[in-house]
Design an enzyme around this catalytic site. Structure first.
Site, short mmCIF file in Angstrom:
data_model
loop_
_atom_site.label_atom_id
_atom_site.label_comp_id
_atom_site.label_asym_id
_atom_site.label_seq_id
_atom_site.Cartn_x
_atom_site.Cartn_y
_atom_site.Cartn_z
N HIS A 388 0.83 -1.21 0.00
CA HIS A 388 0.00 0.00 0.00
C HIS A 388 0.87 1.26 0.00
O HIS A 388 0.70 2.15 -0.85
CB HIS A 388 -0.91 -0.03 1.23
CG HIS A 388 -1.82 1.13 1.37
ND1 HIS A 388 -3.15 1.08 1.02
CD2 HIS A 388 -1.62 2.40 1.82
CE1 HIS A 388 -3.72 2.25 1.24
NE2 HIS A 388 -2.81 3.07 1.74
N GLU A 389 1.79 1.33 0.95
CA GLU A 389 2.62 2.54 1.05
C GLU A 389 3.59 2.66 -0.13
O GLU A 389 3.94 3.77 -0.53
CB GLU A 389 3.38 2.55 2.38
CG GLU A 389 2.49 2.53 3.62
CD GLU A 389 1.51 3.68 3.69
OE1 GLU A 389 1.75 4.73 3.05
OE2 GLU A 389 0.48 3.54 4.38
N HIS A 392 1.75 4.60 -2.73
CA HIS A 392 1.83 6.04 -2.48
C HIS A 392 3.20 6.59 -2.89
O HIS A 392 3.29 7.64 -3.54
CB HIS A 392 1.61 6.32 -1.00
CG HIS A 392 0.19 6.21 -0.54
ND1 HIS A 392 -0.85 6.86 -1.15
CD2 HIS A 392 -0.36 5.52 0.50
CE1 HIS A 392 -1.98 6.58 -0.51
NE2 HIS A 392 -1.71 5.78 0.49
N HIS A 395 3.65 6.75 -6.66
CA HIS A 395 2.83 7.82 -7.22
C HIS A 395 3.53 9.17 -7.02
O HIS A 395 3.62 9.99 -7.94
CB HIS A 395 1.45 7.82 -6.56
CG HIS A 395 0.42 8.62 -7.29
ND1 HIS A 395 -0.90 8.69 -6.88
CD2 HIS A 395 0.50 9.39 -8.41
CE1 HIS A 395 -1.58 9.47 -7.72
NE2 HIS A 395 -0.76 9.91 -8.65
#
Length: 602
Positions: A388-389, A392, A395
């Site tokens: 998940h991180e 981020h 991105h």
């Protein structure tokens, strides 16, 4: 792996903050430099319309100041987050934060002065000057916002009023984090323990139904005991939103919240309508849960623990990295190489130590690289958190190919890349399950249950929150009182609607709204649901055709356009109900798979 002291952790598992500043003397010099630039910027107040040359000088100075301020602030914050008890870094963070607030106040004249200029003049100066090419989207947005921007003095006053208008959030945080006691619960061993947020999360998944029920009752009764105070705080926050919307001449708080992203109301109201239309599928999942738990009537405290059990597995951080690398392969070779840079060392702070910030997050520093905070203990959830991180971080890493003024992607897009990564990890793990064995079928059922729980928490639950926020703000806009009883009435009705006939709503659950900190950041939570839906669409596309170009174009776009237009680069059109409808259909398909597997295993 656990470490008693941070000094014991190998360097490759900690942040390399010398990438920001070689030492604290360099940070002090940069802090002084930013303050000097802010004084220079103040000298442009009242002068932006004088000439193209003045506008250029002011905007370029503003851009340079913001770049340097970001690096100064993040150096202090990242140092503090690895040891919140360190008084040196507490002081550095406070100083950096004070400068940040001061600069926000100093720079508050820019938007109203640009707004006051004739649109053709502003557009002509910005579009006609190659040095200001990076400010074109800003200029277009300023012109679009003309009706809602106030005079320079009024903008300054609103900026100065910010800390006071946001004080309800700060007061709630102190009440929630420090002062409010959750009571005591007798745990599975018969020992009486003081309930904390961490223990509540543990007890919520307890196989002992009495423990679950007692934890829920204690938690929500504690908030109900402070209900009048919390209702006053939340009502104040909502009224601050109403004040802001009226001050800026918006028709409603929702219109103001959607304006920055240039989103129509239909994105918000359409989400609620679509989710409500698919609530029967959610009721079906809850009924399956009731049967699996073997209870006559389901309560909300029964709605969190897994309904499929798997033996606990432990993962080293190196194993977690390899899993993430393997299952993110559909994102392509270029993504894989950049992911390796992220995970190589120095960009991720991995292990929990005393005083370190809890949870996990990702952040970026323009011109440097992303940073990721973890508190890795080796559970499956930690593997998903890493994926998940990493989404981020990647991105942010790709968005930094944009000029500084267009690098920040809006919150509406913020959870998409992280959720795509989680989805790919989930799909990859499911694909590896050996369905010829009972263990493989059990593992697939466990993973499907995990996906459905993520969907429940991110789409159904956040949409219910979004509907609560909309109803409460509409009540305030119509002058209706926001008492504790009134708020409980709204929330209790939504609980009955969203959980349906399979779930008994205990009276204390009407107070659940009182413990949700997100409500002090109005109209934020719906973005979790829309982001999850968009990510589901992107994941399906990546796995169906293997074409990564559109998705990478989305990741590189940053804030160069409005979010709905940026999403179209990834092939997702949020102006239609299709992405949400298709995500809800996927929920039903995976529910059907789980039902079949559980019937097979019965």
């Amino acid at each position: 792996m656990t470490y008693a002291n941070r000094s014991e952790i190998p360097a490759e598992y900690t942040w390399r903050l010398t990438d920001l500043f070689p030492d604290e003397a360099a940070w002090e010099a940069a802090l002084a430099g930013v303050q000097a630039e802010a004084e220079q910027l103040a000298g442009f107040q009242g002068r932006l319309a004088e000439s193209e040359e003045v506008l250029r000088a002011a905007l370029l100075l503003y851009e340079q100041m913001e770049k340097e301020l970001e690096r100064v602030y993040m150096y202090a914050k990242l140092n503090l987050d690895v040891d919140n008890a360190d008084p040196k870094y507490q002081a550095m963070h406070d100083r950096a934060l004070a400068v940040l607030f001061k600069i926000q106040e100093t720079a508050s004249f820019l938007t109203p002065e640009m707004t006051a200029m004739e649109p053709d003049t502003l557009r002509g100066w910005v579009y006609g000057d190659p040095a200001l090419a990076d400010f074109r989207h800003m200029a277009d947005d300023v012109i679009r916002s003309r009706a809602h921007v106030l005079s320079a003095r009024e903008e300054q006053l609103l900026s100065m009023a910010g800390p006071a208008l946001e004080s309800m959030d700060a007061a709630f945080t102190m009440l929630d984090s420090v002062d409010l006691k959750r009571g005591e619960v007798v745990d599975e061993k018969g020992e009486r323990v003081e309930l904390t947020d961490g223990l509540f999360g543990k007890f919520r998944d307890s196989r002992d139904r009495r423990v679950r029920a007692d934890a829920f009752r204690a938690m929500h009764t504690a908030f109900a005991g402070m209900g009048n105070t919390i209702a006053a705080l939340y009502a104040g926050s909502v009224r601050a939103d109403v004040f802001g919307a009226k001050a800026r001449r918006f028709d409603s708080c929702l219109d103001q919240a959607l304006f920055a992203d240039n989103l129509p109301r239909s994105v918000y109201t359409g989400l609620i309508a679509a989710v409500r239309a698919h609530l029967p599928a959610y009721y079906r999942y809850l009924e399956l849960r009731r049967r699996r738990l073997g209870v006559e009537k389901l309560h909300i405290y029964d709605c969190y623990l897994p309904i499929v059990e798997m033996p606990d597995r432990e993962y080293t951080y190196e194993q977690a990295k390899e899993m993430v690398r393997e299952y993110l392969a559909p994102l392509g070779e270029a993504y894989q190489k950049d992911l390796d840079r992220l995970l190589a060392g120095g960009w991720v702070d991995v292990y929990e130590t005393r005083g370190k910030a809890t949870g996990a997050y990702a952040t970026g520093v323009y011109g440097v690289h992303p940073y990721m905070l973890l508190n890795f203990v080796g559970q499956l959830g930690d593997v998903f958190t890493l994926a998940h991180e990493a989404g981020h971080c990647m991105h942010t890493y790709y968005s930094d190919t944009q000029p500084y003024m267009t690098k920040d992607y809006p919150i509406f897009l913020a959870e998409i890349a992280s959720t795509v990564n989680e989805n790919l990890l989930m799909r990859g793990m499911i694909g590896r399950c050996d369905l010829s064995t009972r263990e493989g079928r059990t593992e697939k059922a466990f993973l499907l249950n995990r996906f459905l729980e993520e969907f429940k928490g991110t789409v159904f639950r956040q949409t219910m929150f979004a509907e609560f926020e909309l109803k409460v703000h509409e009540m305030a806009e119509q002058g209706e009182p926001l008492t504790g009883e009134a708020l409980c009435g709204v929330y209790g009705g939504l609980l009955r609607d969203y959980f349906g006939p399979a779930v008994e709503i205990d009276d204390y659950m009407r107070w659940e709204w009182a413990r949700i900190p997100h409500f002090y950041n109005a109209f934020y939570v719906f973005k979790y649901a829309t982001g999850f839906s968009a990510a589901a669409a992107i994941t399906r596309s990546l796995l169906a055709d293997g074409e990564t170009g559109r998705y990478l174009a989305f990741l590189h776009a940053g804030g160069s356009d409005y979010p709905a237009e940026t999403l179209k680069r990834a092939g997702v059109d949020m102006s239609t109900p299709a992405p949400v409808e298709e995500a809800l259909a996927e929920f039903e398909d995976m529910l059907g798979e789980l039902e079949a597997l559980l019937d097979d295993r019965a």
